[in-house]
Enzyme design. Structure first.
Site, mmCIF file in Angstrom:
data_model
loop_
_atom_site.group_PDB
_atom_site.id
_atom_site.type_symbol
_atom_site.label_atom_id
_atom_site.label_comp_id
_atom_site.label_asym_id
_atom_site.label_seq_id
_atom_site.Cartn_x
_atom_site.Cartn_y
_atom_site.Cartn_z
ATOM 1 N N GLU A 145 -14.574 12.828 -4.794
ATOM 2 C CA GLU A 145 -15.163 11.863 -3.872
ATOM 3 C C GLU A 145 -16.536 12.261 -3.359
ATOM 4 O O GLU A 145 -16.819 12.214 -2.172
ATOM 5 C CB GLU A 145 -14.200 11.597 -2.702
ATOM 6 N N ASN A 169 -12.803 2.684 -1.491
ATOM 7 C CA ASN A 169 -12.572 2.435 -0.068
ATOM 8 C C ASN A 169 -12.927 1.012 0.349
ATOM 9 O O ASN A 169 -12.981 0.715 1.538
ATOM 10 C CB ASN A 169 -13.374 3.426 0.789
ATOM 11 N N HIS A 208 -8.530 1.065 7.923
ATOM 12 C CA HIS A 208 -8.015 2.252 8.614
ATOM 13 C C HIS A 208 -8.073 2.071 10.128
ATOM 14 O O HIS A 208 -7.171 2.503 10.850
ATOM 15 C CB HIS A 208 -8.817 3.494 8.211
ATOM 16 N N ARG A 256 -16.549 7.482 -6.213
ATOM 17 C CA ARG A 256 -15.162 7.226 -5.840
ATOM 18 C C ARG A 256 -15.055 6.440 -4.537
ATOM 19 O O ARG A 256 -14.042 5.816 -4.255
ATOM 20 C CB ARG A 256 -14.412 8.564 -5.736
ATOM 21 N N ARG A 302 0.079 28.682 -4.129
ATOM 22 C CA ARG A 302 -1.260 28.204 -4.521
ATOM 23 C C ARG A 302 -1.235 27.150 -5.621
ATOM 24 O O ARG A 302 -2.205 26.987 -6.352
ATOM 25 C CB ARG A 302 -2.168 29.356 -4.947
ATOM 26 N N LYS A 343 -8.820 2.812 -11.666
ATOM 27 C CA LYS A 343 -8.866 3.944 -10.732
ATOM 28 C C LYS A 343 -9.096 5.237 -11.521
ATOM 29 O O LYS A 343 -9.853 6.109 -11.101
ATOM 30 C CB LYS A 343 -7.594 4.028 -9.883
ATOM 31 N N LYS A 350 -4.897 12.880 -4.860
ATOM 32 C CA LYS A 350 -4.983 13.180 -3.423
ATOM 33 C C LYS A 350 -3.575 13.361 -2.865
ATOM 34 O O LYS A 350 -2.678 12.567 -3.171
ATOM 35 C CB LYS A 350 -5.649 12.021 -2.670
ATOM 36 N N HIS A 399 -11.337 -0.558 3.336
ATOM 37 C CA HIS A 399 -10.641 0.506 4.065
ATOM 38 C C HIS A 399 -11.349 0.953 5.332
ATOM 39 O O HIS A 399 -10.714 1.545 6.196
ATOM 40 C CB HIS A 399 -10.423 1.725 3.152
ATOM 41 N N GLU A 419 -3.996 -3.761 -2.480
ATOM 42 C CA GLU A 419 -4.763 -2.792 -3.287
ATOM 43 C C GLU A 419 -5.095 -3.365 -4.672
ATOM 44 O O GLU A 419 -6.131 -3.034 -5.254
ATOM 45 C CB GLU A 419 -3.991 -1.477 -3.446
ATOM 46 N N HIS A 438 -0.296 -0.922 5.193
ATOM 47 C CA HIS A 438 -1.603 -0.467 4.716
ATOM 48 C C HIS A 438 -2.336 -1.554 3.916
ATOM 49 O O HIS A 438 -3.488 -1.882 4.199
ATOM 50 C CB HIS A 438 -1.423 0.803 3.884
HETATM 51 N N1 LIG Z 1 -2.740 9.825 -2.334
HETATM 52 C C1 LIG Z 1 -3.388 8.686 -2.435
HETATM 53 O O1 LIG Z 1 -4.355 8.550 -3.184
HETATM 54 C C2 LIG Z 1 -2.925 7.528 -1.618
HETATM 55 C C3 LIG Z 1 -3.445 6.250 -1.866
HETATM 56 C C4 LIG Z 1 -2.942 5.191 -1.127
HETATM 57 C C5 LIG Z 1 -1.967 5.412 -0.171
HETATM 58 N N2 LIG Z 1 -1.501 6.675 0.053
HETATM 59 C C6 LIG Z 1 -0.461 6.930 1.044
HETATM 60 O O2 LIG Z 1 0.713 6.288 0.598
HETATM 61 C C7 LIG Z 1 1.481 5.851 1.717
HETATM 62 C C8 LIG Z 1 1.817 4.417 1.527
HETATM 63 O O3 LIG Z 1 2.493 4.273 0.293
HETATM 64 P P1 LIG Z 1 3.630 3.207 0.069
HETATM 65 O O4 LIG Z 1 3.138 1.870 0.438
HETATM 66 O O5 LIG Z 1 4.164 3.444 -1.285
HETATM 67 O O6 LIG Z 1 4.621 3.555 1.245
HETATM 68 P P2 LIG Z 1 6.013 4.321 1.414
HETATM 69 O O7 LIG Z 1 6.165 5.455 0.494
HETATM 70 O O8 LIG Z 1 6.104 4.580 2.861
HETATM 71 O O9 LIG Z 1 7.058 3.199 1.001
HETATM 72 C C9 LIG Z 1 7.136 2.005 1.743
HETATM 73 C C10 LIG Z 1 8.573 1.691 2.149
HETATM 74 O O10 LIG Z 1 9.294 1.243 1.012
HETATM 75 C C11 LIG Z 1 10.475 2.008 0.833
HETATM 76 N N3 LIG Z 1 10.711 2.054 -0.599
HETATM 77 C C12 LIG Z 1 10.017 2.757 -1.518
HETATM 78 N N4 LIG Z 1 10.414 2.437 -2.746
HETATM 79 C C13 LIG Z 1 11.405 1.525 -2.617
HETATM 80 C C14 LIG Z 1 12.192 0.783 -3.545
HETATM 81 N N5 LIG Z 1 12.000 0.873 -4.855
HETATM 82 N N6 LIG Z 1 13.125 -0.068 -3.053
HETATM 83 C C15 LIG Z 1 13.265 -0.222 -1.697
HETATM 84 N N7 LIG Z 1 12.541 0.426 -0.783
HETATM 85 C C16 LIG Z 1 11.598 1.280 -1.242
HETATM 86 C C17 LIG Z 1 10.170 3.326 1.490
HETATM 87 O O11 LIG Z 1 11.336 3.987 1.879
HETATM 88 C C18 LIG Z 1 9.333 2.896 2.682
HETATM 89 O O12 LIG Z 1 10.168 2.462 3.731
HETATM 90 C C19 LIG Z 1 0.635 6.121 2.934
HETATM 91 O O13 LIG Z 1 1.095 7.280 3.564
HETATM 92 C C20 LIG Z 1 -0.766 6.346 2.373
HETATM 93 O O14 LIG Z 1 -1.524 7.223 3.171
HETATM 94 C C21 LIG Z 1 -1.953 7.719 -0.655
HETATM 95 ZN ZN LIG Z 2 -5.560 2.130 0.293
#
Ligand SMILES: NC(=O)c1ccc[n+]([C@@H]2O[C@H](COP(=O)([O-])OP(=O)(O)OC[C@H]3O[C@@H](n4cnc5c(N)ncnc54)[C@H](O)[C@@H]3O)[C@@H](O)[C@H]2O)c1
Ligand SMILES: [Zn+2]
Length: 357
Positions: free
Chosen positions: A237, A245, A252, A241, A123, A227, A145, A248, A187, A265
């Site tokens: 949200e 989006n 999406h 918040r 939990r 943020k 999130k 987005h 972003e 993304h």
């Molecule tokens: N929780 C939230 O509020 C929130 C907000 C935005 C996005 N997200 C989620 O985050 C994800 C996208 O995040 P992201 O863009 O960081 O993607 P990711 O974690 O998939 O990383 C992108 C790519 O870069 C590589 N990578 C990461 N760090 C590296 C580094 N320092 N050097 C070389 N390669 C590296 C990873 O292995 C991957 O292939 C999505 O799943 C999205 O849904 C969550």
């Molecule tokens: Zn986003």
């Protein structure tokens, strides 16, 4: 330079430490939050291959922590039920009841998985994030999130679970592929438009972005600050918040229809921002000159502004119509009203704008 921003109000406020060498502060921060000595770390194959883990491991061992590492496949493949089960297995193996800390080392995919594992283990156990992507630093690591994907859709199984601290070591961006840097910039531009006109002007002045530029620390800090302010006022949200989006609603849909293959993304968000900016201008909500500046900035940062011609507009419209941000059967759009301010409202003619885009 290291900047520390605080997110949320006491008692759950947590620091985000931003700057080169931020990961060297890991032990200080683990001690400060009274982290248990048992640690289950999660990283992905790409991040692991860049040798960020070994120095952290040595640091933790020398300080008396016992870390166990779970490595996931890179990207969205980390956010599966199988990977969640694998992290839970590690927690069963390495944790002593609730006395365990989950450490995410990676981008948003890793922290979404690790955070959800932490939220669901007994939990909820402590969770910390070491961000290694620009997108994660400016967005995913802030706000609490967490989620995994299921075949029915992305992020459908998730929880709100705030980390105890975030380290955003900008040195790690040196190995991030340029397309991933661009994705993070989508972003950043979003943040600037929805609440930080100074940041918008600063980005216009830069012309492009080099991750080694010392200006990056301040840019990341501004995104985190904004943020954090929005999230603090609306953690779950319910209302405000939703401005986060911006870009987005369409973004999406683009990701879904392109099968997450063609577009990252932040690139999908950039196209979404360009779309709502043009729509807002057409509805006389936004000055045409500002639309021009938004499009010019996206282009200067090498971000796309047009929906790829081969993508099916009807399929996108269908996706938007059933997305989770729909109210009374109408999707809600975040429209820029001026630099630094957005309005959130239904747009009755949105299908026509999409068909014509
Ligand atoms: N929780 C939230 O509020 C929130 C907000 C935005 C996005 N997200 C989620 O985050 C994800 C996208 O995040 P992201 O863009 O960081 O993607 P990711 O974690 O998939 O990383 C992108 C790519 O870069 C590589 N990578 C990461 N760090 C590296 C580094 N320092 N050097 C070389 N390669 C590296 C990873 O292995 C991957 O292939 C999505 O799943 C999205 O849904 C969550
Ligand atoms: Zn986003």
């Amino acid at each position: 330079m290291i900047v520390t921003e605080r997110v949320l109000e006491v008692p759950r406020s947590y620091p985000v430490v931003i700057g080169p060498g931020a990961n060297d502060r890991l032990i200080d921060h683990l001690r400060r939050v009274g982290a248990s000595s048992e640690i289950v770390a999660v990283t992905d194959e790409n991040v692991w291959s860049h040798d960020y883990w070994d120095p952290l491991l040595e640091m933790m061992l020398a300080a008396g922590y016992h870390p166990l590492l779970h490595r996931t496949p890179a990207g969205e493949q980390a956010k599966t039920r199988d990977q969640l089960a694998a992290v839970h297995e590690k927690l069963a193996l390495g944790g002593q009841g609730r006395a365990v800390t989950v450490l995410a080392l990676g981008g948003g995919a890793v922290s979404d998985l690790a955070g959800f594992a932490a939220a669901t283990w007994m939990r909820g156990v402590d969770f910390v994030i070491l961000s290694t992507t620009l997108l994660s630093m400016v967005d995913a690591s802030v706000g609490g999130k967490t989620a995994i994907n299921i075949p029915q859709g992305k992020n459908l199984v998730g929880a709100f679970h705030q980390p105890r601290f975030v380290l955003a070591d900008t040195d790690t961006l040196a190995t991030l592929p340029p397309e991933e840097v661009r994705s993070g910039l989508g972003e950043v531009v979003k943040t600037a438009i929805l609440g930080d006109p100074d940041l918008f002007e600063r980005l216009e002045g830069l012309g492009g972005l080099d991750v080694a530029d010392p200006a990056l620390v301040e840019i990341v800090a501004r995104c985190v600050r904004l943020k954090a302010e929005v999230v603090a006022r609306d953690e779950r949200e319910a209302g405000e918040r939703r401005v986060l989006n911006l870009g987005h609603t369409l973004g999406h849909a683009l990701e879904a229809v392109s099968g997450f293959a063609g577009l990252r993304h932040g690139e999908a968000v950039a196209i979404g921002i360009a779309f709502v900016a043009r729509m807002a201008a057409d509805l006389c909500r936004l000055d045409g000159a500002i639309v021009g500046r938004i499009l010019a900035l996206l282009e200067a940062l090498d971000l796309p502004t047009e929906i790829p011609s081969d993508l099916d507009r009807d399929a996108m419209a269908e996706f938007i119509a059933v997305d989770k941000k729909v109210r009374d059967g109408e999707p809600i759009w975040v429209l820029p009203a001026e630099l630094g301010r957005c309005v959130i409202e239904p747009v009755p003619g949105w299908r026509r704008y999409l068909a014509d885009a």
